[in-house]
Design a protein around this motif. Structure first.
Motif: not given
Length: 339
Positions: A120, A130, A132, A195-196, A222, A225, A232-235
């Motif tokens: 996250q 965060s 996600v 991550t976006c 952080q 996006c 935001p998605v997980p890295q």
């Protein structure tokens, strides 16, 4: 910061959620169902992990990773497929040998493959708070440019790097080029994806345009996006430890002092490193995990033994010699440097 320090600090600060797990080798094959669907052989060799439903086409209308009956990953809910190029050593006599992969810290016994992370926040943020949104069924993406041969082109992909391992806990510094000196414990190839997400497309023609980096700052800081990619998605991160120890004799390296390793697409610089991803988590397992306080392992997931993950294999589609000392790399790619 060393890996042992990361683990110690995590115990002092509960995280929600960062998972880290081993995936053994599924197959090493000259196929690429994301970039070259249906082509066998594809232009270059890949090392692939994950679910056993992988095939040369992976038609998104009918071939999904979720159809797998086993997975090489420790969490049985994850039947995604992940892959990278393959590293070769070039001897002074001009022959090539495929570099083996060694298990990462904590995963002794894993046969080849990679370590996979979903985060996250960055590795150094132990709170991982965060929010996600997990990837959706049918989601696919690519990061990196297999044809990049300059730092300028490689810098477009901010977190595709290498670590020259002094020992198995080394994590810094990271470089964009392949290390130019022998690495005592091997070379770690690190691949972190953007991550976006645009929130609409599960894939795009270039397999990248539906994803973006933060508008300012970085994922680790952080950063927000961009408006074009607001979700935001997980890295997603891969670590592959190429076991270069048997090739560390300087008498076997090029006489001009340059490094002797070449990627399977012919890249001697290291700038062409890239990674591919086909989402294949079962049900809402990934979203539930990202919403659950956990670090490294998670109560929402089922962990299989490394012995069982090693058993999940598929046959190679392209029947060619990839294990001997070879006169050329499979597919005969143009090498980016004349030795």
């Amino acid at each position: 910061m060393q890996l042992t320090s990361l683990a110690a600090l995590a115990l002092a600060a509960p995280a929600s959620a960062l998972i880290r797990f081993s995936c053994s080798q599924l197959v090493v094959d000259r196929i690429d169902p994301l970039v070259n669907p249906g082509m066998a052989p594809s232009p270059h060799l890949h090392q692939i992990i994950g679910g056993n439903s992988l095939n040369v086409t992976m038609d998104p209308a009918k071939d999904m990773p979720g159809e797998s009956t086993c997975t090489t990953c420790q969490f049985t809910e994850d039947t995604s497929n992940y892959w990278t190029a393959v590293l070769f050593f070039r001897a002074r006599n001009g022959t090539y040998k495929r570099v083996p992969i060694r298990p990462n810290v904590g995963f002794d016994g894993a046969e080849g493959g990679m370590t996979v992370y979903y985060m996250q926040n960055g590795l150094s943020d132990y709170q991982q708070r965060s929010k996600v949104t997990a990837f959706k069924p049918g989601f696919r993406m690519l990061v990196g440019d297999a044809m990049a041969r300059t730092a300028e082109k490689a810098n477009k992909y901010k977190q595709v790097t290498y670590t020259c391992l002094q020992d198995m806990t080394t994590r810094f510094p990271e470089t964009k080029n392949l290390p130019n000196k022998p690495c005592p414990a091997g070379i770690m190839a690190n691949i972190r994806f953007p991550t976006c997400w645009d929130g609409k497309n599960l894939d795009t023609v270039d397999h990248m345009s539906h994803m973006a980096y933060p508008a300012s700052g970085t994922f680790d800081s952080q950063g927000p996006c961009p408006e074009s990619h607001p979700v935001p998605v997980p890295q997603l991160m891969y670590e592959t430890i190429w076991d270069t120890r048997q090739f560390n004799d300087p008498n076997e390296w090029p006489e001009d002092g340059s490094q002797p390793f070449v990627w399977s697409m012919g890249d001697h610089t290291g700038y062409g490193s890239h990674g591919d991803y086909l989402f294949g988590w079962k049900g809402d397992a990934l979203q539930r995990t990202m919403d659950t306080p956990c670090y490294v392992t998670c109560p929402t997931l089922t962990t299989q033994s490394i012995a069982n993950q090693n058993k999940c294999k598929i046959d190679r589609t392209v029947k060619e010699d990839i294990d001997s000392w070879l006169p050329e790399i499979p597919g005969s790619p143009q090498i980016s440097k004349k030795f």
